[in-house]
Design a protein around this motif. Sequence first.
Motif, short mmCIF file in Angstrom:
data_model
loop_
_atom_site.label_atom_id
_atom_site.label_comp_id
_atom_site.label_asym_id
_atom_site.label_seq_id
_atom_site.Cartn_x
_atom_site.Cartn_y
_atom_site.Cartn_z
N GLY A 203 0.80 -1.21 0.00
CA GLY A 203 0.00 0.00 0.00
C GLY A 203 0.83 1.26 0.00
N MET A 204 0.47 2.16 -0.90
CA MET A 204 1.07 3.49 -0.87
C MET A 204 0.21 4.32 0.08
N THR A 205 0.81 4.69 1.21
CA THR A 205 0.09 5.55 2.14
C THR A 205 0.35 6.99 1.73
N VAL A 206 -0.70 7.79 1.76
CA VAL A 206 -0.58 9.20 1.38
C VAL A 206 -1.10 10.03 2.54
N TRP A 207 -0.37 11.07 2.87
CA TRP A 207 -0.63 11.84 4.08
C TRP A 207 -0.68 13.33 3.76
N ASP A 208 -1.58 14.03 4.43
CA ASP A 208 -1.68 15.48 4.33
C ASP A 208 -1.03 16.06 5.58
N VAL A 209 0.18 16.60 5.41
CA VAL A 209 0.90 17.23 6.51
C VAL A 209 1.29 18.65 6.09
N GLU A 210 1.56 19.49 7.06
CA GLU A 210 1.99 20.85 6.76
C GLU A 210 3.25 20.81 5.89
N ASP A 211 3.26 21.62 4.85
CA ASP A 211 4.42 21.66 3.96
C ASP A 211 5.69 22.02 4.72
N SER A 212 5.57 22.88 5.72
CA SER A 212 6.75 23.31 6.47
C SER A 212 7.35 22.18 7.31
N HIS A 213 6.61 21.08 7.51
CA HIS A 213 7.10 19.95 8.30
C HIS A 213 7.32 18.68 7.48
N VAL A 214 7.04 18.73 6.19
CA VAL A 214 7.06 17.50 5.39
C VAL A 214 8.45 16.87 5.35
N ASP A 215 9.52 17.65 5.26
CA ASP A 215 10.86 17.07 5.22
C ASP A 215 11.19 16.35 6.52
N GLU A 216 10.94 17.01 7.64
CA GLU A 216 11.22 16.43 8.96
C GLU A 216 10.39 15.17 9.18
N SER B 259 -5.01 14.13 7.41
CA SER B 259 -5.78 13.05 6.82
C SER B 259 -4.82 12.13 6.07
N HIS B 260 -5.33 10.95 5.73
CA HIS B 260 -4.50 10.02 4.96
C HIS B 260 -5.41 9.01 4.24
N GLU B 261 -4.82 8.34 3.28
CA GLU B 261 -5.46 7.25 2.54
C GLU B 261 -4.40 6.17 2.33
N VAL B 262 -4.87 4.97 2.00
CA VAL B 262 -3.96 3.89 1.61
C VAL B 262 -4.44 3.38 0.26
N LEU B 263 -3.54 3.39 -0.69
CA LEU B 263 -3.84 2.93 -2.05
C LEU B 263 -3.13 1.60 -2.24
N TYR B 264 -3.90 0.51 -2.21
CA TYR B 264 -3.30 -0.82 -2.32
C TYR B 264 -3.07 -1.19 -3.79
N SER B 265 -1.95 -1.84 -4.03
CA SER B 265 -1.61 -2.32 -5.37
C SER B 265 -2.57 -3.43 -5.76
N THR B 266 -2.93 -3.44 -7.03
CA THR B 266 -3.77 -4.51 -7.56
C THR B 266 -3.03 -5.35 -8.59
N LYS B 267 -1.88 -4.84 -9.07
CA LYS B 267 -1.06 -5.60 -10.00
C LYS B 267 0.35 -5.04 -9.97
N ILE B 268 1.28 -5.82 -10.50
CA ILE B 268 2.67 -5.40 -10.56
C ILE B 268 2.88 -4.66 -11.88
N LEU B 269 3.45 -3.48 -11.77
CA LEU B 269 3.80 -2.73 -12.97
C LEU B 269 5.25 -3.02 -13.32
N LYS B 270 5.56 -2.94 -14.57
CA LYS B 270 6.92 -3.18 -15.02
C LYS B 270 7.83 -2.12 -14.41
N LYS B 271 8.88 -2.55 -13.75
CA LYS B 271 9.83 -1.64 -13.14
C LYS B 271 11.14 -1.73 -13.92
N THR B 272 11.59 -0.61 -14.42
CA THR B 272 12.86 -0.59 -15.14
C THR B 272 13.65 0.63 -14.73
N GLY B 273 14.93 0.54 -14.88
CA GLY B 273 15.82 1.66 -14.61
C GLY B 273 16.21 2.33 -15.90
N LEU B 274 17.36 2.98 -15.85
CA LEU B 274 17.91 3.69 -16.99
C LEU B 274 18.10 2.73 -18.18
#
Length: 159
Positions: A70-83, A140-155
């Motif tokens: 699952g890709m978790t997505v979160w809404d946090v203050e921009d000023s604190h996102v790095d920390e 707030s947050h959401e969880v987006l669960y994978s339903t299939k594998i996508l092709k992963k490639t590098g350079l």
Amino acid sequence: MPIDEIDRQIIQATQAGLPLVSEPYQAVAEQLGLSAQAVMLHIAEMQQTGVIRRIAAVPNHYKLGYCYNGMTVWDVEDSHVDELGQKVAKLPFVSHCYQRPRHLPDWPYNLFAMVHGKTEADAEQQVAIIAELLGAQARSHEVLYSTKILKKTGLRIGG
């Protein structure tokens, strides 16, 4: 960023992955008629200049038994996102964590963290740990669960 002919050869020799041997840089070096030290030096220089961002294993989580990804997505203050992102990224079950732009009003999330569980309960427990870590700073947050594998490639570059 410009690359030289040796860089190009190294990229072509490794773009499908490093050889699965005990000394992969030596194997690449032998294939190209170079020393392992030269291969590692060129790779380090390409990382420093940004031609290569990282070298990492790309596991197939499903084959390893991790079916709840699952890709978790979160809404946090921009000023604190790095920390906050650095704290979340240090969790042992988070495979990658990064900031992305919001797309208001539909998408308020700016902090992303990928979790992997063998069961849905495992994944949900990991999400709960992140939620506890972020506390009230996560609006707030959401969880987006994978339903299939996508092709992963590098350079990739042609010959």
